[in-house]
Motif scaffolding. Structure first.
Motif, PDB file in Angstrom:
ATOM      1  N   VAL A 151       6.326 -88.927  21.902  1.00 47.02           N
ATOM      2  CA  VAL A 151       5.511 -89.530  21.073  1.00 47.02           C
ATOM      3  C   VAL A 151       5.255 -88.649  19.927  1.00 47.02           C
ATOM      4  O   VAL A 151       4.725 -87.494  20.204  1.00 47.02           O
ATOM      5  CB  VAL A 151       4.238 -90.064  21.845  1.00 47.02           C
ATOM      6  N   PRO A 152       5.352 -88.918  18.903  1.00 46.55           N
ATOM      7  CA  PRO A 152       5.769 -90.156  18.156  1.00 46.55           C
ATOM      8  C   PRO A 152       7.540 -90.333  18.308  1.00 46.55           C
ATOM      9  O   PRO A 152       7.914 -91.326  18.382  1.00 46.55           O
ATOM     10  CB  PRO A 152       5.660 -90.247  16.758  1.00 46.55           C
ATOM     11  N   SER A 153       8.066 -89.196  18.650  1.00 46.94           N
ATOM     12  CA  SER A 153       9.407 -89.123  18.999  1.00 46.94           C
ATOM     13  C   SER A 153       9.841 -88.114  19.864  1.00 46.94           C
ATOM     14  O   SER A 153       8.993 -87.069  19.914  1.00 46.94           O
ATOM     15  CB  SER A 153      10.448 -88.971  17.755  1.00 46.94           C
ATOM     16  N   CYS A 154      10.914 -87.708  20.387  1.00 52.07           N
ATOM     17  CA  CYS A 154      11.280 -86.717  21.380  1.00 52.07           C
ATOM     18  C   CYS A 154      11.256 -85.501  20.510  1.00 52.07           C
ATOM     19  O   CYS A 154      10.827 -84.414  21.087  1.00 52.07           O
ATOM     20  CB  CYS A 154      12.475 -86.915  21.914  1.00 52.07           C
ATOM     21  N   ALA A 155      11.698 -85.434  19.177  1.00 56.60           N
ATOM     22  CA  ALA A 155      11.864 -84.208  18.446  1.00 56.60           C
ATOM     23  C   ALA A 155      10.577 -83.720  18.020  1.00 56.60           C
ATOM     24  O   ALA A 155      10.058 -82.600  18.140  1.00 56.60           O
ATOM     25  CB  ALA A 155      12.661 -84.471  17.073  1.00 56.60           C
ATOM     26  N   GLN A 156       9.433 -84.674  17.902  1.00 56.06           N
ATOM     27  CA  GLN A 156       8.189 -84.316  17.501  1.00 56.06           C
ATOM     28  C   GLN A 156       7.181 -84.264  18.586  1.00 56.06           C
ATOM     29  O   GLN A 156       6.157 -83.703  18.611  1.00 56.06           O
ATOM     30  CB  GLN A 156       7.517 -85.204  16.528  1.00 56.06           C
ATOM     31  N   GLY A 157       7.572 -84.659  19.639  1.00 57.54           N
ATOM     32  CA  GLY A 157       6.571 -84.604  21.177  1.00 57.54           C
ATOM     33  C   GLY A 157       6.355 -83.200  21.672  1.00 57.54           C
ATOM     34  O   GLY A 157       7.175 -82.452  21.213  1.00 57.54           O
ATOM     35  N   ALA A 158       5.125 -83.134  22.080  1.00 54.70           N
ATOM     36  CA  ALA A 158       4.898 -81.785  22.634  1.00 54.70           C
ATOM     37  C   ALA A 158       5.672 -81.608  23.874  1.00 54.70           C
ATOM     38  O   ALA A 158       5.086 -82.313  25.086  1.00 54.70           O
ATOM     39  CB  ALA A 158       3.338 -81.653  22.632  1.00 54.70           C
ATOM     40  N   THR A 159       6.214 -80.490  24.207  1.00 57.96           N
ATOM     41  CA  THR A 159       6.707 -80.332  25.416  1.00 57.96           C
ATOM     42  C   THR A 159       5.683 -79.602  26.406  1.00 57.96           C
ATOM     43  O   THR A 159       5.394 -78.318  25.925  1.00 57.96           O
ATOM     44  CB  THR A 159       8.161 -79.473  25.376  1.00 57.96           C
ATOM     45  N   THR A 160       5.548 -79.974  27.563  1.00 54.45           N
ATOM     46  CA  THR A 160       4.611 -79.302  28.379  1.00 54.45           C
ATOM     47  C   THR A 160       5.364 -78.857  29.624  1.00 54.45           C
ATOM     48  O   THR A 160       6.205 -79.221  29.966  1.00 54.45           O
ATOM     49  CB  THR A 160       3.291 -80.055  28.729  1.00 54.45           C
ATOM     50  N   GLN A 161       4.744 -77.941  30.271  1.00 50.80           N
ATOM     51  CA  GLN A 161       5.273 -77.421  31.479  1.00 50.80           C
ATOM     52  C   GLN A 161       4.407 -77.691  32.741  1.00 50.80           C
ATOM     53  O   GLN A 161       3.081 -77.372  32.933  1.00 50.80           O
ATOM     54  CB  GLN A 161       5.808 -75.785  31.776  1.00 50.80           C
ATOM     55  N   VAL A 162       4.705 -78.275  33.819  1.00 48.82           N
ATOM     56  CA  VAL A 162       4.037 -78.627  35.002  1.00 48.82           C
ATOM     57  C   VAL A 162       4.822 -77.838  36.171  1.00 48.82           C
ATOM     58  O   VAL A 162       6.080 -77.876  36.600  1.00 48.82           O
ATOM     59  CB  VAL A 162       4.014 -79.926  35.361  1.00 48.82           C
ATOM     60  N   THR A 163       3.970 -77.029  37.029  1.00 49.61           N
ATOM     61  CA  THR A 163       4.302 -76.448  38.219  1.00 49.61           C
ATOM     62  C   THR A 163       4.275 -77.137  39.297  1.00 49.61           C
ATOM     63  O   THR A 163       3.033 -77.550  39.659  1.00 49.61           O
ATOM     64  CB  THR A 163       3.846 -74.869  38.182  1.00 49.61           C
ATOM     65  N   LEU A 164       5.260 -77.507  40.210  1.00 47.25           N
ATOM     66  CA  LEU A 164       5.239 -78.317  41.328  1.00 47.25           C
ATOM     67  C   LEU A 164       5.543 -77.399  42.387  1.00 47.25           C
ATOM     68  O   LEU A 164       5.974 -76.475  42.766  1.00 47.25           O
ATOM     69  CB  LEU A 164       6.244 -79.274  41.409  1.00 47.25           C
ATOM     70  N   ARG A 165       4.503 -77.586  43.415  1.00 46.43           N
ATOM     71  CA  ARG A 165       4.622 -77.001  44.779  1.00 46.43           C
ATOM     72  C   ARG A 165       4.585 -77.858  45.953  1.00 46.43           C
ATOM     73  O   ARG A 165       4.326 -79.100  45.895  1.00 46.43           O
ATOM     74  CB  ARG A 165       3.113 -76.143  45.199  1.00 46.43           C
TER      75      ARG A 165
END
Length: 156
Positions: A132-146
């Motif tokens: 949002v608004p596009s993949c190029a402009q979207g913010a990438t976040t990291q999630v740690t899974l346990r």
């Protein structure tokens, strides 16, 4: 065959897990296949890979008893988790369209392994982008899974 490992399965004893590369219509495909010590073939997992990008983690199994395989279909890395059950391993849970980029219950695309930590367990660090608004402009976040004993959930 790319590689194989003998792992300790809690109900089936020693299981040999194979990583295999095969071509399907000129596209490389990977396959994770396993055989019990008595020679019984377990359900296999197909995965889209780029070249030979299908590997066991090192170590392949952590203290949870789960076995980890990394793959790359051509852009981002992914993690497959082989979770032992009575018949072999739980279903990876690819989505209905078998889109290897979307992942599944035990298949994590755009993810990497971290660890094993002090507790002997891997965590999975998954990158997410809402596009949002596009993949190029979207913010990438990291999630740690346990691992919680049944599935991988966000830490916290």
């Amino acid at each position: 065959m790319l590689d194989h490992r003998d792992i300790r399965h809690p109900g089936l004893g020693t299981v040999r897990v194979f990583l295999v590369r095969r071509s399907v219509a000129h596209d490389p495909m990977g396959c994770v296949a396993a055989v019990t010590g008595s020679g019984r073939a377990l359900a296999s997992v197909d995965v889209d890979i780029h070249a030979d990008e299908l590997h066991f983690a090192d170590p392949a199994t952590d203290t949870t008893g789960n076995t980890f395989v990394t793959y790359n279909p051509g852009r981002y890395d992914g993690v497959l988790v082989l979770v032992p059950d009575a018949d072999g391993f739980e279903d990876i849970g690819w989505n209905d369209t078998t889109d290897y980029y979307s992942g599944g219950r035990f298949a994590y695309y755009h993810a990497r392994l971290a660890g094993p930590g002090q507790d002997g367990r891997y965590t999975i660090v998954r990158s997410e982008n809402p596009c949002v608004p596009s993949c190029a402009q979207g913010a990438t976040t990291q999630v740690t899974l346990r691992w919680d004993g049944h599935e991988y959930l966000p830490a916290g």
